[in-house]
Design a protein around this motif. Sequence first.
Motif, PDB file in Angstrom:
ATOM      1  N   GLN A 249       0.688  -0.955  -0.047  1.00  0.00           N
ATOM      2  CA  GLN A 249       0.150   0.300   0.307  1.00  0.00           C
ATOM      3  C   GLN A 249       0.986   1.107   0.206  1.00  0.00           C
ATOM      4  N   GLU A 250       2.014   1.196   0.683  1.00  0.00           N
ATOM      5  CA  GLU A 250       2.927   2.399   1.061  1.00  0.00           C
ATOM      6  C   GLU A 250       3.703   2.574  -0.199  1.00  0.00           C
ATOM      7  N   SER A 251       3.914   1.075  -1.376  1.00  0.00           N
ATOM      8  CA  SER A 251       4.768   1.905  -2.556  1.00  0.00           C
ATOM      9  C   SER A 251       3.333   1.984  -4.035  1.00  0.00           C
ATOM     10  N   GLY A 252       1.981   2.067  -3.390  1.00  0.00           N
ATOM     11  CA  GLY A 252       1.721   2.096  -3.981  1.00  0.00           C
ATOM     12  C   GLY A 252       1.762   0.654  -5.353  1.00  0.00           C
ATOM     13  N   LEU A 253       1.888  -0.271  -5.118  1.00  0.00           N
ATOM     14  CA  LEU A 253       1.645  -1.401  -5.542  1.00  0.00           C
ATOM     15  C   LEU A 253       0.597  -1.990  -5.646  1.00  0.00           C
ATOM     16  N   THR A 254      -0.181  -2.899  -6.613  1.00  0.00           N
ATOM     17  CA  THR A 254      -0.981  -3.566  -6.005  1.00  0.00           C
ATOM     18  C   THR A 254      -1.251  -4.468  -5.337  1.00  0.00           C
ATOM     19  N   PRO A 255      -2.186  -5.033  -4.425  1.00  0.00           N
ATOM     20  CA  PRO A 255      -2.538  -6.097  -3.266  1.00  0.00           C
ATOM     21  C   PRO A 255      -2.265  -7.204  -3.744  1.00  0.00           C
ATOM     22  N   PHE A 256      -2.790  -8.510  -3.761  1.00  0.00           N
ATOM     23  CA  PHE A 256      -2.788  -9.937  -3.893  1.00  0.00           C
ATOM     24  C   PHE A 256      -3.820 -10.327  -3.480  1.00  0.00           C
ATOM     25  N   THR A 257      -4.405 -11.447  -3.213  1.00  0.00           N
ATOM     26  CA  THR A 257      -4.707 -12.483  -2.905  1.00  0.00           C
ATOM     27  C   THR A 257      -4.244 -13.192  -1.814  1.00  0.00           C
ATOM     28  N   VAL A 258      -5.147 -13.143  -0.828  1.00  0.00           N
ATOM     29  CA  VAL A 258      -4.840 -14.929   0.196  1.00  0.00           C
ATOM     30  C   VAL A 258      -5.434 -15.190   0.653  1.00  0.00           C
ATOM     31  N   LEU A 259      -5.313 -16.842   0.204  1.00  0.00           N
ATOM     32  CA  LEU A 259      -5.771 -18.058  -0.550  1.00  0.00           C
ATOM     33  C   LEU A 259      -5.363 -19.209   0.876  1.00  0.00           C
ATOM     34  N   SER A 260      -6.327 -18.976   1.461  1.00  0.00           N
ATOM     35  CA  SER A 260      -6.333 -20.402   2.873  1.00  0.00           C
ATOM     36  C   SER A 260      -6.969 -22.126   2.024  1.00  0.00           C
ATOM     37  N   CYS A 261      -5.958 -22.490   2.271  1.00  0.00           N
ATOM     38  CA  CYS A 261      -5.780 -23.973   1.272  1.00  0.00           C
ATOM     39  C   CYS A 261      -6.328 -24.876   3.122  1.00  0.00           C
ATOM     40  N   ASP A 262      -7.247 -24.561   3.528  1.00  0.00           N
ATOM     41  CA  ASP A 262      -6.415 -24.561   4.561  1.00  0.00           C
ATOM     42  C   ASP A 262      -8.551 -25.859   5.049  1.00  0.00           C
ATOM     43  N   ASN A 263      -8.250 -26.738   6.229  1.00  0.00           N
ATOM     44  CA  ASN A 263      -9.994 -26.871   6.029  1.00  0.00           C
ATOM     45  C   ASN A 263     -11.060 -27.028   7.330  1.00  0.00           C
ATOM     46  N   ILE A 264     -11.191 -25.460   7.014  1.00  0.00           N
ATOM     47  CA  ILE A 264     -12.055 -25.465   7.946  1.00  0.00           C
ATOM     48  C   ILE A 264     -13.243 -24.936   7.617  1.00  0.00           C
TER      49      ILE A 264
END
Length: 582
Positions: A249-264
């Motif tokens: 955010q501070e650098s003006g870059l794009t974010p990313f997806t945070v993908l949980s692959c856990d069994n919940i």
Amino acid sequence: MMLHSTTSLFLGAMLLGSTAAFAPQNHHHHRPTSTRTTTTTTIAQPQPAQVAASVSYASSALGMATVPDIFPLSKATLKPIGANPDGNGVVTPTYDISQVSPGILHLGMGNFHRSHLAAYVEDVMNDPALFEANKQWGIVGSGIRSNHKRDELAAQDYLQTLVERDGSSSKATVLASMIDFIQLEQMPDYLQNNADIKIVSITATEGGYFILDDGTFNLQDAAIQHDVQNPANPQTIFGKIVQGLAARQESGLTPFTVLSCDNIPHNGQVTKSVLLGLASTGAWGDDLAAWIDDNVSCPNSMVDRITPGTTDAMRQYCETEFGITDVSPVFCEPFRQWIVQDDFCQGRPEFEKLDPALQANIAFVDDVAPYELMKIRILNGGHAALCYPSALLGVEFVHNSMEHPVISQFLDTLERTELIPTVPAIPDGTDLPSYWDIIAERFANPTIDDTIARNCYDGASRQPKFIVPPAKDALEMGGKIDGLALVSAMWCRYCQGTTESGDPVPSTDPQWDRLTELAQRAKEEPTVWLTELNDVYGDAVGNSPVFAEAFTKALNKINKDGVEAAMLAYIGNKKQTPPLPL
């Protein structure tokens, strides 16, 4: 509803037979025998630091199958591994590994990640029609608790052997989808300096999300408080993810997806709540939480593939069956499934274009919840139902339970008449009885060795997740609950502390003292098991006269005639009682 699938979800191909996809031949019975000779094979122009001379073992003239030449896994040995005449057709990468660039950072390099997400990415890259458009999705790994996996995998160029096994087939694939490994403490800087990382995926296990029993984020956890008070040096993976997002955010870059692959259940929502809970403290900036809420995707997903830990026997099998020395091979069942909410803020690999012949069982949907409930009720409920009669009758593994004539019939009857009727229709039209047929076949896989003891552990936590909810729904629907009450009675009998042969039950349950005291009281007053375990059964089931009557009848039958007789009585009654309509 938006739905992309390589198999119209998973049933289109899987219902033809869940093992057929990997069983064109039995790899245990198609090796030529040879005379009593010993040969040694070396690799042309080997690199000494990577490649040692392979070893070949003598074969007996009495008919012992030829053991394949054995190669240490590395990029330099991929060609001879794939061409090994006695290596049972190992699948090796068809693409140029050097062209793969990082696009996914995965946290938690356990076996499940490697049998699931890493295998899916490998399938995309190994398709010549998909490689050019997807070569930017290479995986960079990172350990959560230690970095020992980096040393193991770096020694073999981050290549990994995936072995898919069931009772009739065995297939090995060398995965090259992972191309690097960073230490966890490097992660925030890495995310700031590598804008091409568009997905951060996680396998932190069910207990790694700092969630309280009511489903809310535990901001007061000591590790979380450390991160809030030390935002420049967080310790948890979520603190480091938030630090990385703050840097972007501070650098003006794009974010990313945070993908949980856990069994919940609702794993994406859980992940987003943890990230927002941390960011809302203001430790990384006053407006970070709003930026994450508006820009960061955390898709829900349902993951499924039975994947045990690596053992020395697996390492030996990898050598003798496939000619590969791998310090950490991954063994799993052929079946896999991944239902994912299609919400990726910076794109994703083109999984939906995979060849249907791969039996990928992957689908992108708007709402994962119906599929989660299907799995929890039918698969997890099945494990929770079979474990206690199996333990009481001295059965050691789940596949042995499926071979037992009474336990297997009891479970099949319970699934079809009581568990499945509580599962609402699936949006894609999945046939639920056929889904259970696949689960039953998976339970019967003799190569997984899933222990009954593992499934019995912590019943006071498992029963309210997998058995009590369908009982509650069935009571509300006016359906049958005799079998679910019998499951509770068998759990109560298990907690009396001995098997039917008189052997002691391992007292490792977190609430064992409480449970055994109540189980002993329930011999004379059965309903105390239900009313005193209000945290397990709640009011709707624990105080239900209908459930109490069925439970009392079942427990009295078990105490008088044994668990097998109680299951047979249930099976006999159900043969004359049609199930509740779906």
